[in-house]
Design a protein around this motif. Sequence first.
Motif, PDB file in Angstrom:
ATOM      1  N   VAL A   1       0.886  -1.162   0.000  1.00 23.14           N
ATOM      2  CA  VAL A   1       0.000   0.000   0.000  1.00 23.14           C
ATOM      3  C   VAL A   1       0.923   1.210   0.000  1.00 23.14           C
ATOM      4  CG1 VAL A   1      -1.709   1.312   1.308  1.00 23.14           C
ATOM      5  CG2 VAL A   1      -1.808  -1.191   1.284  1.00 23.14           C
ATOM      6  N   ASP A   2       0.720   2.109  -0.944  1.00 21.45           N
ATOM      7  CA  ASP A   2       1.601   3.260  -1.063  1.00 21.45           C
ATOM      8  C   ASP A   2       1.148   4.376  -0.123  1.00 21.45           C
ATOM      9  OD1 ASP A   2       3.798   4.588  -2.703  1.00 21.45           O
ATOM     10  OD2 ASP A   2       2.154   6.040  -2.800  1.00 21.45           O
ATOM     11  N   LEU A   3       2.049   4.768   0.762  1.00 20.51           N
ATOM     12  CA  LEU A   3       1.699   5.788   1.753  1.00 20.51           C
ATOM     13  C   LEU A   3       1.269   7.092   1.077  1.00 20.51           C
ATOM     14  CD1 LEU A   3       1.592   6.804   4.710  1.00 20.51           C
ATOM     15  CD2 LEU A   3       4.015   7.408   4.463  1.00 20.51           C
ATOM     16  N   GLY A   4       2.038   7.519   0.074  1.00 18.63           N
ATOM     17  CA  GLY A   4       1.729   8.773  -0.602  1.00 18.63           C
ATOM     18  C   GLY A   4       0.316   8.766  -1.186  1.00 18.63           C
ATOM     19  N   GLU A   5      -0.052   7.655  -1.798  1.00 19.86           N
ATOM     20  CA  GLU A   5      -1.406   7.552  -2.375  1.00 19.86           C
ATOM     21  C   GLU A   5      -2.481   7.664  -1.299  1.00 19.86           C
ATOM     22  OE1 GLU A   5      -2.042   3.956  -4.653  1.00 19.86           O
ATOM     23  OE2 GLU A   5      -0.385   4.537  -5.989  1.00 19.86           O
ATOM     24  N   GLN A   6      -2.217   6.997  -0.171  1.00 22.06           N
ATOM     25  CA  GLN A   6      -3.185   7.049   0.933  1.00 22.06           C
ATOM     26  C   GLN A   6      -3.341   8.477   1.444  1.00 22.06           C
ATOM     27  OE1 GLN A   6      -4.930   4.183   2.479  1.00 22.06           O
ATOM     28  NE2 GLN A   6      -4.376   3.498   0.433  1.00 22.06           N
ATOM     29  N   LEU A   7      -2.206   9.182   1.521  1.00 28.02           N
ATOM     30  CA  LEU A   7      -2.254  10.558   2.020  1.00 28.02           C
ATOM     31  C   LEU A   7      -3.004  11.455   1.032  1.00 28.02           C
ATOM     32  CD1 LEU A   7       1.344  11.008   3.508  1.00 28.02           C
ATOM     33  CD2 LEU A   7      -0.742  10.263   4.664  1.00 28.02           C
ATOM     34  N   ASP A   8      -2.795  11.205  -0.248  1.00 29.22           N
ATOM     35  CA  ASP A   8      -3.505  12.002  -1.255  1.00 29.22           C
ATOM     36  C   ASP A   8      -5.012  11.758  -1.180  1.00 29.22           C
ATOM     37  OD1 ASP A   8      -1.146  13.010  -2.123  1.00 29.22           O
ATOM     38  OD2 ASP A   8      -0.965  11.688  -3.871  1.00 29.22           O
ATOM     39  N   LEU A   9      -5.370  10.505  -0.960  1.00 30.06           N
ATOM     40  CA  LEU A   9      -6.792  10.137  -0.977  1.00 30.06           C
ATOM     41  C   LEU A   9      -7.527  10.612   0.266  1.00 30.06           C
ATOM     42  CD1 LEU A   9      -6.919   6.426  -2.209  1.00 30.06           C
ATOM     43  CD2 LEU A   9      -8.199   8.366  -3.153  1.00 30.06           C
ATOM     44  N   TYR A  10      -6.915  10.406   1.432  1.00 29.21           N
ATOM     45  CA  TYR A  10      -7.643  10.620   2.688  1.00 29.21           C
ATOM     46  C   TYR A  10      -7.076  11.750   3.544  1.00 29.21           C
ATOM     47  CZ  TYR A  10      -9.346   5.975   1.440  1.00 29.21           C
ATOM     48  OH  TYR A  10      -9.897   4.920   0.781  1.00 29.21           O
ATOM     49  N   GLY A  11      -5.883  12.179   3.218  1.00 30.67           N
ATOM     50  CA  GLY A  11      -5.253  13.215   4.038  1.00 30.67           C
ATOM     51  C   GLY A  11      -4.428  12.611   5.159  1.00 30.67           C
ATOM     52  N   VAL A  12      -3.453  13.393   5.622  1.00 28.42           N
ATOM     53  CA  VAL A  12      -2.532  12.946   6.666  1.00 28.42           C
ATOM     54  C   VAL A  12      -3.285  12.581   7.947  1.00 28.42           C
ATOM     55  CG1 VAL A  12      -0.693  13.747   8.198  1.00 28.42           C
ATOM     56  CG2 VAL A  12      -0.606  14.280   5.749  1.00 28.42           C
ATOM     57  N   ASP A  13      -4.196  13.471   8.355  1.00 28.75           N
ATOM     58  CA  ASP A  13      -4.874  13.260   9.635  1.00 28.75           C
ATOM     59  C   ASP A  13      -5.646  11.954   9.657  1.00 28.75           C
ATOM     60  OD1 ASP A  13      -3.898  15.625  10.508  1.00 28.75           O
ATOM     61  OD2 ASP A  13      -5.814  16.701  10.529  1.00 28.75           O
ATOM     62  N   ALA A  14      -6.373  11.685   8.580  1.00 34.41           N
ATOM     63  CA  ALA A  14      -7.200  10.476   8.560  1.00 34.41           C
ATOM     64  C   ALA A  14      -6.327   9.226   8.573  1.00 34.41           C
ATOM     65  CB  ALA A  14      -8.113  10.475   7.336  1.00 34.41           C
ATOM     66  N   ILE A  15      -5.187   9.287   7.881  1.00 33.10           N
ATOM     67  CA  ILE A  15      -4.308   8.108   7.863  1.00 33.10           C
ATOM     68  C   ILE A  15      -3.693   7.899   9.250  1.00 33.10           C
ATOM     69  CG2 ILE A  15      -2.171   7.168   6.892  1.00 33.10           C
ATOM     70  CD1 ILE A  15      -4.751   7.075   5.085  1.00 33.10           C
ATOM     71  N   ARG A  16      -3.240   8.963   9.853  1.00 35.49           N
ATOM     72  CA  ARG A  16      -2.674   8.832  11.203  1.00 35.49           C
ATOM     73  C   ARG A  16      -3.729   8.329  12.185  1.00 35.49           C
ATOM     74  NH1 ARG A  16       1.529  13.521  12.793  1.00 35.49           N
ATOM     75  NH2 ARG A  16       0.804  12.720  14.792  1.00 35.49           N
ATOM     76  N   LEU A  17      -4.908   8.930  12.096  1.00 35.26           N
ATOM     77  CA  LEU A  17      -5.989   8.523  12.997  1.00 35.26           C
ATOM     78  C   LEU A  17      -6.318   7.039  12.802  1.00 35.26           C
ATOM     79  CD1 LEU A  17      -8.468  10.118  14.721  1.00 35.26           C
ATOM     80  CD2 LEU A  17      -9.725   9.092  12.861  1.00 35.26           C
ATOM     81  N   THR A  18      -6.382   6.628  11.557  1.00 37.49           N
ATOM     82  CA  THR A  18      -6.708   5.233  11.253  1.00 37.49           C
ATOM     83  C   THR A  18      -5.668   4.297  11.866  1.00 37.49           C
ATOM     84  OG1 THR A  18      -7.704   5.961   9.195  1.00 37.49           O
ATOM     85  CG2 THR A  18      -7.170   3.616   9.372  1.00 37.49           C
ATOM     86  N   MET A  19      -4.398   4.680  11.723  1.00 33.20           N
ATOM     87  CA  MET A  19      -3.326   3.825  12.240  1.00 33.20           C
ATOM     88  C   MET A  19      -3.379   3.712  13.758  1.00 33.20           C
ATOM     89  SD  MET A  19      -0.120   4.860   9.873  1.00 33.20           S
ATOM     90  CE  MET A  19       0.135   3.928   8.345  1.00 33.20           C
ATOM     91  N   VAL A  20      -3.632   4.831  14.401  1.00 32.70           N
ATOM     92  CA  VAL A  20      -3.602   4.810  15.860  1.00 32.70           C
ATOM     93  C   VAL A  20      -4.881   4.171  16.414  1.00 32.70           C
ATOM     94  CG1 VAL A  20      -3.422   6.233  17.939  1.00 32.70           C
ATOM     95  CG2 VAL A  20      -2.069   6.805  15.920  1.00 32.70           C
ATOM     96  N   PHE A  21      -5.983   4.358  15.714  1.00 33.10           N
ATOM     97  CA  PHE A  21      -7.268   3.844  16.192  1.00 33.10           C
ATOM     98  C   PHE A  21      -7.417   2.336  15.970  1.00 33.10           C
ATOM     99  CE2 PHE A  21     -12.062   3.580  15.443  1.00 33.10           C
ATOM    100  CZ  PHE A  21     -12.352   3.523  16.798  1.00 33.10           C
ATOM    101  N   ALA A  22      -6.711   1.820  14.969  1.00 34.90           N
ATOM    102  CA  ALA A  22      -6.955   0.435  14.536  1.00 34.90           C
ATOM    103  C   ALA A  22      -6.723  -0.605  15.635  1.00 34.90           C
ATOM    104  CB  ALA A  22      -6.070   0.117  13.338  1.00 34.90           C
ATOM    105  N   SER A  23      -5.734  -0.387  16.485  1.00 35.16           N
ATOM    106  CA  SER A  23      -5.405  -1.415  17.483  1.00 35.16           C
ATOM    107  C   SER A  23      -4.470  -0.807  18.508  1.00 35.16           C
ATOM    108  CB  SER A  23      -4.730  -2.602  16.789  1.00 35.16           C
ATOM    109  OG  SER A  23      -3.550  -2.163  16.162  1.00 35.16           O
ATOM    110  N   PRO A  24      -4.231  -1.525  19.610  1.00 33.03           N
ATOM    111  CA  PRO A  24      -3.208  -1.035  20.539  1.00 33.03           C
ATOM    112  C   PRO A  24      -1.878  -0.905  19.780  1.00 33.03           C
ATOM    113  CG  PRO A  24      -4.390  -2.898  21.477  1.00 33.03           C
ATOM    114  CD  PRO A  24      -4.818  -2.795  20.044  1.00 33.03           C
TER     115      PRO A  24
END
Length: 825
Positions: free
Chosen positions: A595-618
Amino acid sequence: ERSYSFKELEAKWMPVWEDLQVFKPLDDGSKERRYVLDMFPYPSGDLHMGHAEAFAMADVVARYWKLRGYDVLHPIGWDSFGLPAENAAIKNNAHPSEWTYANIETQAESFKRFAIASDWSRRLHTSDPEYYKWTQWIFQQLHKAGLAYRKDHPVNWCPKDQTVLANEQVVGGLCERCGTEVTKKTLNQWYFKITEYAEELLADMEGLHGHWPERVLAMQNNWIGKSTGATVRFQIKEQGAQAGKDVTVYTTRPDTLYGATFMVVAADAALAEELVAPEHAAELDAYREQLSHLSDIDRLSTERKKTGVYLGRTAINPLSGEEIPVWASDYVLADYGTGMIMAVPAHDDRDIEFAAAMDLPIRMVVDTGEEDPAVSKVATMGDGVLVNSGPLNGLPKDEAIAKAIELLGEAGTGEAATNYRLRDWLISRQRFWGTPIPVVHCDDCGEVLVPEAQLPVTLPEDMRGEDLAPKGQSPLAANDDWKNVPCPQCGGAAVRDTDTMDTFVDSSWYFLRYIDPNNDEKIFDSAEVNKWGPVDQYVGGVEHAILHLLYSRFLTKVLHDLKLIDFDEPFSALLNQGQVLNGGKAMSKSLGNGVDLGEQLDLYGVDAIRLTMVFASPPEDDIDWADVSPGASVKFLNRAWRLAADLNAAGVGPDVDYSQGATALRQATHKTVDEAARLLDSQRFNVVIARTMELVNTTRKQIDSGAGVTDPAVHEAVTVVAQLLSLVAPYTAEEMWELLGYEPSVATSSWLEVDPALLVEDTITAVAQVKGKVRDRFEVSPNISEEELEALALASANVQRAIGDKGVRMIINRAPKLINIVPNN
Ligand code: ANZ
Ligand code: ZN
């Protein structure tokens, strides 16, 4: 009306933060210092999902501590020496620095976009001469302290990469990087004497329990591999011209001495050559030749059939006087213990296999209650009672060990001993893109350290492409201009050392240099380092559980002993973040599941990607990207932002009097803050996000259910939402902060002081029914009045929809838990 656009927010806030230098520590002693650090990246291409995950976790800690009022140091840099740059340079006919620094720039831009809360002024790269000057200086301090030395040694050699490999880089007998079968080669190599610190490295793990993952401590423990037992001297029987000489073995089981039926020396040890009788020398030579192609791992494998050579000698057991044959084999390692063993086949797996292969006797000396190994051909290793053992007979194993040591001591033929599996750290690399070893070799003066004033010894800039290709020696050895220098001591012709250091040397002290990164007079100012160090929270992958952490611990102890720092452990707490998987598997080119980080950031934005990562699991658990929904994170951020936007539109600012706010919402807010602190202190970051989401919902309900957006409790709640969100979604949070009427930055705001009075009561859930059917729920105070509950229920859009235009006939009010509204028929 405004709308939420992550692209706009990203463009808007980054320059503001840079301007305000939000994450530059004050460093003036006005606040307690905290140091949080991510394992610095290797500049291979752009950042990937794994970097993002690790840095997102460390960033939560950095930002949280800042909100809690600490002066936070959270630096960033690059581990920029190493093989991939060299390979790229060979391929592209370039200098490794070109690839390296281009990638660093790319990554730096990505880190900035990713809004890592770093002090960029401290940025360092281990391949900068300003940095590696001090890596060389450290080498010299170790040399002066007798902790850096050279020896000839058979080393693991990768014939394809043409380089020496550390034991750890040999995986299943193959080169870790290229998969080629590893062979042995004897080279003169530099070592750091980490073994001198074995006991300290082991003992000081005591203080890390509870702060480091247990499995990391267990791995370090195994790697150091302490064992206790005895050294025992056997006499080789006089034979012809060969005088009776002593040989020493290390054993963890001196209790089994009477069961030793033969001895085995490591076939590749010098001792094997010394011991062998002339008529067996040719056979030993042939055996040793075969052996040079085997890795230690193969040699120790229990799968391989045991092989060996009889040396034509007999040894005398120091306790029993029994005469036993001496063999050489590859299953005994030259560099462990003394390189020779007493073989007790009845109670040792490998010995019994060897005995079976060579038809040597097996004698049980510990009766464990199991079948006699001489019959079963299976060694018994448990506790039991000594038999066939003269003075040891009848003793349990532990007492027999003590007794055997006592008897050996009395006879002067042995004593208690400790052994470590840990070997000295082989730091020489025959590669170009690393820190040059700052030594000159002179025929007259020997090994001479390059004078400190002449450091750094820099890498030549004119070598590129094929010049760097591995040729069985360091590429630097072929560069006469670089290599030939006058001896610093006598001025005569001399040559530089042409090896470079293992890149693990570079990374074993970088966390100290961050504290004083631009010092060009000293490695660092000790007083400064003592103020910040050790690192309070280190974050990185479990793949570094052994080497990087062990080497950093070692070097920290050395620098401590050199009185350069006053602490002797580098990392007070360690968090191993999980991996980002896709479809349940690690992302890889071969699986095509990257999964390409840059593409994810373009699609959803930095905040949403960070939030997703931190929210997903401990944080320590893996995340499966196939299971998460960054789209849902965007929606949530939008909802949170909308609260602030609504307040702003209504003209509500921070000047409202919170004490006049609705109690239930205020309680929810204060409870959230109180709980968040505890959750963040125990690194349950994902739960904090869940609580923040709840607070957003509760706040929206409060607005919808009557008091509206102007209730002061709403502003308070949204202030807290913005602060909590700033840990993972800094752009959105900063925008909310502005909409709430504050000055930037939310990152430097102060944590809400919890009002204990608002914590006393928990809220409870009140249910609003229409004709017995549940239409809405509210978080309310258990003390809510009937009137308040009625007003809340009647203000609910869902309730109104259910009543329609019929009008209310009757209300059954059971505040605080239930209200049932019965409409006209
Ligand atoms: C006699 C004996 C009897 C042993 C018995 C074991 C069981 P650790 O715990 O790993 O330190 N050993 C010693 N040096 C060795 C070498 N260079 N290569 C391979 N094996 C070696 O294990 C120490 C034990 O490993 C020693 O104790 C020795 O075998 C073997 F019932 O001695 B023992
Ligand atoms: Zn000289």
